[in-house]
Design an enzyme around this catalytic site. Structure first.
Site, short mmCIF file in Angstrom:
data_model
loop_
_atom_site.label_atom_id
_atom_site.label_comp_id
_atom_site.label_asym_id
_atom_site.label_seq_id
_atom_site.Cartn_x
_atom_site.Cartn_y
_atom_site.Cartn_z
N CYS A 1 -2.32 -0.23 9.77
CA CYS A 1 -3.31 -1.21 9.28
C CYS A 1 -4.26 -1.71 10.37
CB CYS A 1 -2.64 -2.45 8.70
SG CYS A 1 -1.11 -2.17 7.89
N HIS B 1 0.85 -1.20 0.00
CA HIS B 1 0.00 0.00 0.00
C HIS B 1 0.88 1.25 0.00
CE1 HIS B 1 -3.11 -2.69 2.10
NE2 HIS B 1 -3.71 -2.26 1.01
C1 CIR Z 1 -3.34 -7.93 2.99
O1 CIR Z 1 -2.52 -8.34 2.16
O2 CIR Z 1 -4.39 -7.40 2.66
C2 CIR Z 1 -3.01 -8.10 4.47
N1 CIR Z 1 -2.32 -9.32 4.68
C3 CIR Z 1 -2.19 -6.95 4.97
C4 CIR Z 1 -2.94 -5.66 4.93
C5 CIR Z 1 -2.16 -4.53 5.50
N2 CIR Z 1 -2.95 -3.36 5.55
C6 CIR Z 1 -2.48 -2.13 5.43
O3 CIR Z 1 -1.31 -1.94 5.13
N3 CIR Z 1 -3.33 -1.12 5.55
#
Ligand code: CIR
Length: 255
Positions: free
Chosen positions: A250, A163
């Protein structure tokens, strides 16, 4: 001015968290330790005066504890996203009624996709990363909603990392903390920049909560660089969450 937060939504990681998406090669995460790190995160938010709304794990969605991706919350509106990863689509439906208690909610509609992890809020200006998870259509829908409430927005292409906020974060005082490959991007021209050491890129995911900076533990040079901002800095061990491609931002929705 950066919004002052009084609330945070978090979700307990489920026992099947290991089925979540990850690209990391840091080895398997340990559930007990992951839970401990998540609990320490919650305690830290509480110690900063936030009311923490803790949601139950969602067995159908092993990535659902990364709640940040399901919404973009401003002082005026909560935009419920349409997550870009198919396996995560549906998480947002469970967040809408929780946020509706605090804000008017508006949805991003397909074919638009947005992950909250791609959206930097710097006062009333928003920088939206176009990534594998957030597409142009989604960014335009989000931008249109933000504009209605008096905000401005721009986009930036995310060529590296999951992201935008995996690499770039607003740390207050008109300053961005960012990795070297984003340092020369035009949308960041009007900001002061703290550029991360190559080996400390993970610490780019540092979270500003009111006047405090939460940063992942163990990134010494980043901590030294952040000290130039003259804000309290608090470290949290994120080892297990990093193994699932997650970071400090996150794990919560702040508002
Ligand atoms: C994903 O790949 O969607 C999750 N394993 C990690 C999401 C991390 N979220 C973020 O950076 N906002």
């Amino acid at each position: 001015m950066t919004a002052k937060f009084s609330h945070a939504i978090v979700r307990k990681p489920g026992e099947n968290f290991a089925h979540g998406i990850t690209t990391s090669n840091l080895g398997p995460a340990n559930y007990d330790l992951l839970l401990k790190q998540h609990e320490a995160y919650i305690e830290r938010l509480k110690s900063l005066g936030l009311e923490v709304i803790l949601l139950e794990a969602l067995p159908k969605y092993p990535d659902a504890y990364f709640v940040e991706d399901t919404a973009v919350v401003t002082p005026d509106v909560a935009v419920i996203t349409n997550p870009g990863a198919t396996s995560r689509q549906g998480e947002e439906i469970t967040i809408d009624p929780v946020l509706a208690k605090y804000r008017k909610t508006v949805r991003i509609k397909p074919p638009g996709t947005v992950d909250g992890g791609d959206v930097i809020e710097a006062g009333t200006h928003f920088i939206i990363g176009l990534s594998e998870r957030t597409n142009k259509e989604g960014a335009e829908q989000l931008g249109g909603i933000l504009e209605k409430y008096g905000n401005t927005w721009t986009t930036v292409s995310v060529e590296a990392g999951l992201h935008l906020k995996s690499s770039v974060n607003y740390v207050g005082k008109n300053t961005l903390l960012l990795t070297e490959n984003f340092a020369d991007c035009d949308p960041f021209n009007s900001y002061a920049k703290i550029v991360l050491d190559q080996v400390e890129q993970y610490a780019g995911n540092t979270l500003l909560i009111n006047d405090c900076l939460l940063t992942p533990k163990g990134f010494t040079n980043t901590k030294i660089k952040l000290q130039t901002l003259h804000r309290p800095i608090m470290e949290l061990d994120m080892s297990e969450i990093q193994k699932m491609d997650g970071g400090l931002t996150c794990l919560s929705l702040r508002f």
